[in-house]
Design a protein around this motif. Structure first.
Motif, PDB file in Angstrom:
ATOM      1  N   THR A  82      35.759  46.471  28.996  1.00 25.27           N
ATOM      2  CA  THR A  82      34.617  46.270  29.905  1.00 25.27           C
ATOM      3  C   THR A  82      35.073  45.409  31.076  1.00 25.27           C
ATOM      4  O   THR A  82      35.044  45.827  32.237  1.00 25.27           O
ATOM      5  CB  THR A  82      33.460  45.567  29.163  1.00 25.27           C
ATOM      6  OG1 THR A  82      33.998  44.409  28.506  1.00 25.27           O
ATOM      7  CG2 THR A  82      32.815  46.495  28.161  1.00 25.27           C
ATOM      8  N   SER A  83      35.501  44.199  30.750  1.00 25.36           N
ATOM      9  CA  SER A  83      35.955  43.232  31.763  1.00 25.36           C
ATOM     10  C   SER A  83      36.901  42.271  31.045  1.00 25.36           C
ATOM     11  O   SER A  83      36.568  41.775  29.960  1.00 25.36           O
ATOM     12  CB  SER A  83      34.737  42.474  32.311  1.00 25.36           C
ATOM     13  OG  SER A  83      35.085  41.161  32.677  1.00 25.36           O
ATOM     14  N   THR A 122      35.172  39.017  30.385  1.00 25.74           N
ATOM     15  CA  THR A 122      34.188  39.049  29.302  1.00 25.74           C
ATOM     16  C   THR A 122      34.890  39.012  27.942  1.00 25.74           C
ATOM     17  O   THR A 122      34.503  38.262  27.040  1.00 25.74           O
ATOM     18  CB  THR A 122      33.327  40.322  29.422  1.00 25.74           C
ATOM     19  OG1 THR A 122      32.761  40.353  30.734  1.00 25.74           O
ATOM     20  CG2 THR A 122      32.221  40.365  28.396  1.00 25.74           C
ATOM     21  N   GLN A 167      38.939  48.682  33.952  1.00 30.39           N
ATOM     22  CA  GLN A 167      37.730  47.970  33.498  1.00 30.39           C
ATOM     23  C   GLN A 167      36.518  48.852  33.790  1.00 30.39           C
ATOM     24  O   GLN A 167      36.391  49.397  34.895  1.00 30.39           O
ATOM     25  CB  GLN A 167      37.556  46.649  34.241  1.00 30.39           C
ATOM     26  CG  GLN A 167      38.689  45.656  34.025  1.00 30.39           C
ATOM     27  CD  GLN A 167      38.420  44.321  34.733  1.00 30.39           C
ATOM     28  OE1 GLN A 167      38.334  43.296  34.086  1.00 30.39           O
ATOM     29  NE2 GLN A 167      38.300  44.353  36.042  1.00 30.39           N
ATOM     30  N   ALA A 203      33.395  47.566  33.453  1.00 28.56           N
ATOM     31  CA  ALA A 203      32.358  46.671  33.971  1.00 28.56           C
ATOM     32  C   ALA A 203      33.021  45.453  34.602  1.00 28.56           C
ATOM     33  O   ALA A 203      32.658  44.310  34.299  1.00 28.56           O
ATOM     34  CB  ALA A 203      31.399  46.270  32.846  1.00 28.56           C
ATOM     35  N   ARG A 228      33.833  42.523  36.972  1.00 22.41           N
ATOM     36  CA  ARG A 228      32.852  41.665  37.654  1.00 22.41           C
ATOM     37  C   ARG A 228      33.502  40.862  38.768  1.00 22.41           C
ATOM     38  O   ARG A 228      34.633  40.404  38.644  1.00 22.41           O
ATOM     39  CB  ARG A 228      32.210  40.701  36.644  1.00 22.41           C
ATOM     40  CG  ARG A 228      31.364  41.431  35.622  1.00 22.41           C
ATOM     41  CD  ARG A 228      30.637  40.490  34.694  1.00 22.41           C
ATOM     42  NE  ARG A 228      31.519  39.853  33.742  1.00 22.41           N
ATOM     43  CZ  ARG A 228      31.796  38.558  33.744  1.00 22.41           C
ATOM     44  NH1 ARG A 228      31.278  37.751  34.642  1.00 22.41           N
ATOM     45  NH2 ARG A 228      32.605  38.053  32.834  1.00 22.41           N
ATOM     46  N   ARG A 245      32.565  37.911  42.186  1.00 25.28           N
ATOM     47  CA  ARG A 245      31.737  36.747  42.497  1.00 25.28           C
ATOM     48  C   ARG A 245      30.352  37.182  42.933  1.00 25.28           C
ATOM     49  O   ARG A 245      30.157  38.307  43.365  1.00 25.28           O
ATOM     50  CB  ARG A 245      32.354  35.958  43.642  1.00 25.28           C
ATOM     51  CG  ARG A 245      33.347  34.921  43.245  1.00 25.28           C
ATOM     52  CD  ARG A 245      33.823  34.205  44.490  1.00 25.28           C
ATOM     53  NE  ARG A 245      32.878  33.242  44.974  1.00 25.28           N
ATOM     54  CZ  ARG A 245      32.484  33.131  46.250  1.00 25.28           C
ATOM     55  NH1 ARG A 245      32.915  33.955  47.174  1.00 25.28           N
ATOM     56  NH2 ARG A 245      31.635  32.181  46.605  1.00 25.28           N
ATOM     57  N   ASP A 253      27.704  37.921  41.476  1.00 27.21           N
ATOM     58  CA  ASP A 253      27.129  39.040  40.710  1.00 27.21           C
ATOM     59  C   ASP A 253      27.501  40.413  41.246  1.00 27.21           C
ATOM     60  O   ASP A 253      26.778  41.389  41.034  1.00 27.21           O
ATOM     61  CB  ASP A 253      25.591  38.924  40.646  1.00 27.21           C
ATOM     62  CG  ASP A 253      25.166  37.825  39.692  1.00 27.21           C
ATOM     63  OD1 ASP A 253      25.916  37.584  38.721  1.00 27.21           O
ATOM     64  OD2 ASP A 253      24.117  37.210  39.937  1.00 27.21           O
ATOM     65  N   ARG A 254      28.615  40.513  41.929  1.00 26.56           N
ATOM     66  CA  ARG A 254      29.043  41.828  42.418  1.00 26.56           C
ATOM     67  C   ARG A 254      29.852  42.537  41.343  1.00 26.56           C
ATOM     68  O   ARG A 254      30.354  41.913  40.414  1.00 26.56           O
ATOM     69  CB  ARG A 254      29.907  41.660  43.669  1.00 26.56           C
ATOM     70  CG  ARG A 254      29.116  41.074  44.833  1.00 26.56           C
ATOM     71  CD  ARG A 254      30.006  40.918  46.051  1.00 26.56           C
ATOM     72  NE  ARG A 254      29.266  40.288  47.122  1.00 26.56           N
ATOM     73  CZ  ARG A 254      29.715  39.297  47.882  1.00 26.56           C
ATOM     74  NH1 ARG A 254      30.933  38.815  47.700  1.00 26.56           N
ATOM     75  NH2 ARG A 254      28.979  38.794  48.848  1.00 26.56           N
ATOM     76  N   THR A 255      29.988  43.852  41.483  1.00 24.73           N
ATOM     77  CA  THR A 255      30.885  44.571  40.572  1.00 24.73           C
ATOM     78  C   THR A 255      32.276  44.587  41.213  1.00 24.73           C
ATOM     79  O   THR A 255      32.428  44.392  42.422  1.00 24.73           O
ATOM     80  CB  THR A 255      30.416  46.024  40.339  1.00 24.73           C
ATOM     81  OG1 THR A 255      30.338  46.660  41.601  1.00 24.73           O
ATOM     82  CG2 THR A 255      29.082  46.066  39.654  1.00 24.73           C
ATOM     83  N   TRP A 256      33.288  44.827  40.387  1.00 24.04           N
ATOM     84  CA  TRP A 256      34.674  44.857  40.879  1.00 24.04           C
ATOM     85  C   TRP A 256      35.291  46.183  40.447  1.00 24.04           C
ATOM     86  O   TRP A 256      35.430  46.462  39.262  1.00 24.04           O
ATOM     87  CB  TRP A 256      35.459  43.680  40.295  1.00 24.04           C
ATOM     88  CG  TRP A 256      36.878  43.616  40.783  1.00 24.04           C
ATOM     89  CD1 TRP A 256      37.993  44.023  40.089  1.00 24.04           C
ATOM     90  CD2 TRP A 256      37.336  43.144  42.047  1.00 24.04           C
ATOM     91  NE1 TRP A 256      39.106  43.822  40.864  1.00 24.04           N
ATOM     92  CE2 TRP A 256      38.739  43.280  42.069  1.00 24.04           C
ATOM     93  CE3 TRP A 256      36.700  42.607  43.170  1.00 24.04           C
ATOM     94  CZ2 TRP A 256      39.518  42.903  43.162  1.00 24.04           C
ATOM     95  CZ3 TRP A 256      37.481  42.239  44.256  1.00 24.04           C
ATOM     96  CH2 TRP A 256      38.862  42.386  44.248  1.00 24.04           C
ATOM     97  N   GLU A 284      35.430  31.365  35.296  1.00 24.96           N
ATOM     98  CA  GLU A 284      34.249  31.098  34.468  1.00 24.96           C
ATOM     99  C   GLU A 284      34.599  29.988  33.470  1.00 24.96           C
ATOM    100  O   GLU A 284      35.690  29.980  32.908  1.00 24.96           O
ATOM    101  CB  GLU A 284      33.815  32.376  33.755  1.00 24.96           C
ATOM    102  CG  GLU A 284      33.405  33.447  34.771  1.00 24.96           C
ATOM    103  CD  GLU A 284      32.887  34.706  34.119  1.00 24.96           C
ATOM    104  OE1 GLU A 284      31.672  34.916  34.131  1.00 24.96           O
ATOM    105  OE2 GLU A 284      33.706  35.487  33.585  1.00 24.96           O
TER     106      GLU A 284
END
Ligand code: BTN
Length: 264
Positions: A30-31, A34, A55, A57, A59, A61, A63-66, A133
């Motif tokens: 996913t990420s 994560t 990936q 999902a 992520r 900065r 709340d954007r997707t990457w 994070e």
């Protein structure tokens, strides 16, 4: 075997701890941030690394997707349990940026620069994004330091072509295993300097690599204003001289900072 497999980059390592704990590599995740956060919650040690080809999902900065398509980049997260105060943790972003800048310079000869707070850019386009994070457990603070480096042209969506760039557009792209080993070595050194000396330990290198300091910037957040980025303080905040002469402290979590003429 993919060149991101630990079996390929571990023999190249010159580190003491990064990449020498638990390394988790899978084709699709996913990420990596994560997954590594979950590993941290289960007690994974300092230096553990998570990376993948793709990936689903990823992520960014704010709340954007990457975008993280298969085989096109280095999508990597490193678990750090650093010996620094929690309020200094955002400074680790600078260590990651310095390390990635050094990795692409050493392995591909790319003249990369750091755009405050957390982008690595080359030729005024984004080459790498960083997502830090933090968490706390019984042994104290941990930081999951995620970095997404565009290695092949397909790493970023075509609509970002005016703002993004990849290693292979600028140089002969080295094997990703070589980039990973160089990155981990440079990150370990930068983090060691931060732990021993605080921001002063990395400040000169950061200034030398920064394309933000000394530039006219537009700060986009709760308020939108322009000014000249003069300095970074010991907490990592950007000090911007506004047009009315006031010096404003800008925190990374809240804003986008652009050049007045565009992205850089
Ligand atoms: C940004 O510029 O907004 C930060 C992008 C960070 C992307 C990396 S890719 C590896 C790690 N895993 C994630 O989900 N995000 C980071």
């Amino acid at each position: 075997m993919s060149d991101l497999s630990p079996a390929l980059w571990q023999p190249l390592l010159s580190t003491r701890s990064l990449g020498r704990a638990v390394n988790h590599y899978e084709h699709t995740l996913t990420s990596t941030n994560t997954v590594l956060k979950e590993m941290a919650r289960q007690g994974a040690p300092h230096g553990s690394v998570c990376l993948c080809e793709c990936q689903t999902a990823g992520r960014g900065r704010l709340d954007r997707t990457w975008s993280s398509p298969e085989g096109q980049g280095v999508w990597i997260s490193v678990l750090l349990r650093p010996d620094i105060a929690p309020e200094s943790a955002p400074l680790i972003t600078f260590c990651v940026a310095l390390a990635m800048t050094q990795a692409v310079r050493e392995t591909a000869g790319i003249d990369a620069r750091i755009k405050w707070p957390n982008d690595v850019v080359a030729q005024r386009r984004k080459l790498c994004g960083i997502l830090l994070e933090m968490g706390f457990d019984a042994s104290g603070m941990y930081v999951v330091a995620g970095a997404g480096l565009n290695v092949r042209r397909g790493a970023y969506p075509p609509e970002l072509a005016d703002r993004a760039v990849s290693v292979e557009e600028l140089a002969d792209a080295p094997d990703r295993s070589v980039i990973v080993a160089e990155y981990l070595a440079a990150l370990e050194k930068a983090l060691g300097r931060l732990e021993r000396e605080g921001f002063e330990g990395i400040e000169a290198d950061y200034r030398a690599q920064s394309c933000t300091l000394g530039s006219a910037v537009r700060v986009i957040g709760a308020e939108d204003f322009t000014g000249v980025a003069e300095a970074i303080d010991g907490t990592g905040a950007l000090l911007v001289r506004r047009e009315d002469g006031a010096l404003q402290r800008v925190l990374a979590g809240d804003v986008s900072v652009r050049g007045v003429m565009g992205y850089v």
